[in-house]
Design an enzyme around this catalytic site. Structure first.
Site, mmCIF file in Angstrom:
data_model
loop_
_atom_site.group_PDB
_atom_site.id
_atom_site.type_symbol
_atom_site.label_atom_id
_atom_site.label_comp_id
_atom_site.label_asym_id
_atom_site.label_seq_id
_atom_site.Cartn_x
_atom_site.Cartn_y
_atom_site.Cartn_z
ATOM 1 N N ARG A 58 0.842 -1.208 0.000
ATOM 2 C CA ARG A 58 0.000 0.000 0.000
ATOM 3 C C ARG A 58 0.878 1.260 0.000
ATOM 4 O O ARG A 58 0.550 2.259 -0.652
ATOM 5 C CB ARG A 58 -0.944 -0.017 1.207
ATOM 6 C CG ARG A 58 -1.953 1.127 1.184
ATOM 7 C CD ARG A 58 -3.031 0.970 2.242
ATOM 8 N NE ARG A 58 -2.496 1.111 3.593
ATOM 9 C CZ ARG A 58 -3.202 0.868 4.705
ATOM 10 N NH1 ARG A 58 -4.463 0.458 4.620
ATOM 11 N NH2 ARG A 58 -2.652 1.020 5.879
ATOM 12 N N LYS A 153 -2.620 6.452 1.129
ATOM 13 C CA LYS A 153 -2.394 6.955 2.494
ATOM 14 C C LYS A 153 -1.420 8.124 2.413
ATOM 15 O O LYS A 153 -0.225 7.995 2.687
ATOM 16 C CB LYS A 153 -1.883 5.807 3.381
ATOM 17 C CG LYS A 153 -2.121 6.044 4.857
ATOM 18 C CD LYS A 153 -1.930 4.758 5.642
ATOM 19 C CE LYS A 153 -1.802 5.022 7.120
ATOM 20 N NZ LYS A 153 -2.975 5.613 7.757
HETATM 21 N N1 PMP Z 1 -9.100 4.669 7.450
HETATM 22 C C1 PMP Z 1 -8.175 5.613 7.685
HETATM 23 C C2 PMP Z 1 -8.465 7.001 7.264
HETATM 24 C C3 PMP Z 1 -6.970 5.276 8.317
HETATM 25 O O1 PMP Z 1 -6.048 6.214 8.571
HETATM 26 C C4 PMP Z 1 -6.734 3.952 8.723
HETATM 27 C C5 PMP Z 1 -5.454 3.596 9.422
HETATM 28 N N2 PMP Z 1 -4.426 3.256 8.528
HETATM 29 C C6 PMP Z 1 -7.725 2.998 8.442
HETATM 30 C C7 PMP Z 1 -8.887 3.393 7.809
HETATM 31 C C8 PMP Z 1 -7.503 1.561 8.791
HETATM 32 O O2 PMP Z 1 -6.525 1.027 7.948
HETATM 33 P P1 PMP Z 1 -5.603 -0.184 8.412
HETATM 34 O O3 PMP Z 1 -6.522 -1.244 8.897
HETATM 35 O O4 PMP Z 1 -4.874 -0.568 7.189
HETATM 36 O O5 PMP Z 1 -4.731 0.328 9.487
#
Ligand code: PMP
Length: 300
Positions: A58, A153
């Site tokens: 990612r 991200k």
């Molecule tokens: N949505 C947002 C906006 C986030 O910042 C995160 C944290 N990374 C998540 C969802 C959850 O993603 P993950 O399970 O990959 O940490």
């Protein structure tokens, strides 16, 4: 924040206090960096990183959205992370990789700015340390897919999250919930959102949300436990009728939701199915369920 000894910076292990950048670092001005949040857990076989490769996949995707060519391969970044945790003697904690445009050019075209990469780690406990979170719908809407790539991200996206969190300052709410521009549920500032109705679990589709790695893991675990899983748009009115709701995220893990805008979901306490999924998720990350051993990268 608890310090560790070293931060990995552009290939070197730099003492924590020396890991610095210039004030004219491009990303500091414009938010054009990308990052990840990864957790390591202390298992019976030592520290293990959860879904390490998927996080760096990612990371590389997010960098690509900004036209940023990472000077390290996914394998090199995974290996650097393992080595960093080992050097810091940190079997369990949070890992923060960041790629950013460094010092050298200003203006909105970052193409000639150097691409820098760092990885830091430190001990970090529960992100929302409550049995059930009482949350509030934000007055801000989530970043829109017509304005940016929501599934990347990107540092700058987090201004939207930070505004939503700041809005709760001085209230008793634990977290915010953001709707999209059409009024459907999007996600939390740093979490994906789910509801439970009987044996069905429903979560907003990809589009205006981050494709959470915890979201994907919980979907897989829920299916394995015999839940039906549906990804479709959800309105608040439907959420208020649900039996249960919960957040997922690397930092938040599985956090049951007690109420939204002071209206209890179910009986207002962590729901039984949410707690089952939370326990199953924790079994996976701590290496207690060998079915999910594929998700773990041992530090040594
Ligand atoms: N949505 C947002 C906006 C986030 O910042 C995160 C944290 N990374 C998540 C969802 C959850 O993603 P993950 O399970 O990959 O940490």
């Amino acid at each position: 924040m608890e310090k560790t000894k070293f931060i990995w910076m552009n290939g070197d292990f730099v003492p924590w206090d020396d890991a610095k950048v210039h004030v004219l670092t491009h990303t500091l001005h414009y938010g054009d960096g990308v990052f990840e949040g990864i957790r390591a857990y202390k298992t019976d076989r030592g520290g293990a990183l959860f879904r390490l490769r998927e996080h760096f996949e990612r990371f590389e995707y997010s960098a690509g959205v900004l036209g940023m060519k990472l000077p390290y391969s996914i394998e090199q970044l995974c290996e650097a992370t393992r080595a960093l945790l080992k050097r810091n003697d940190l079997p369990q904690g949070y890992v923060r990789p960041l790629a950013y445009h460094g010092y050298g050019v200003m203006g909105l075209n970052p193409r000639n700015a150097p691409v820098e990469v760092m990885i830091a780690c430190w001990p970090w406990g529960a992100y929302i340390p409550v049995e059930e979170a009482n949350i509030k719908v934000s007055s801000y809407i989530r970043i829109d897919p017509r304005s940016t790539k929501c599934d990347a991200k990107i540092c700058g996206h987090y201004v939207n999250s930070i505004l939503a969190v700041l809005e709760l300052k001085g209230t008793a709410y634990h977290e915010a919930l953001l709707l999209d521009s059409a009024g459907y549920i999007a996600e939390g500032p740093g979490e994906n959102f789910f509801v439970v109705k009987g044996r069905e679990i429903i979560t907003p589709p990809l589009g205006s949300i981050l494709a959470g790695i915890t979201r994907a893991s919980v979907i897989e675990i829920a299916k394995d436990l015999g839940f039906a899983v549906t990804e479709r748009p959800l309105k608040l009115a439907e959420v208020f009728e649900a039996d249960e709701a919960f957040f997922t995220g690397t930092a938040a893990e599985v956090t049951p939701i007690g109420s939204i805008d002071d209206r209890p979901i179910g009986n207002g306490k962590a729901g039984a199915n949410s707690l089952t999924l939370k326990a199953a998720y924790l079994d996976a990350v701590y290496g207690r369920n060998l079915n999910y051993g594929k998700f773990l990268t041992f530090i040594e």
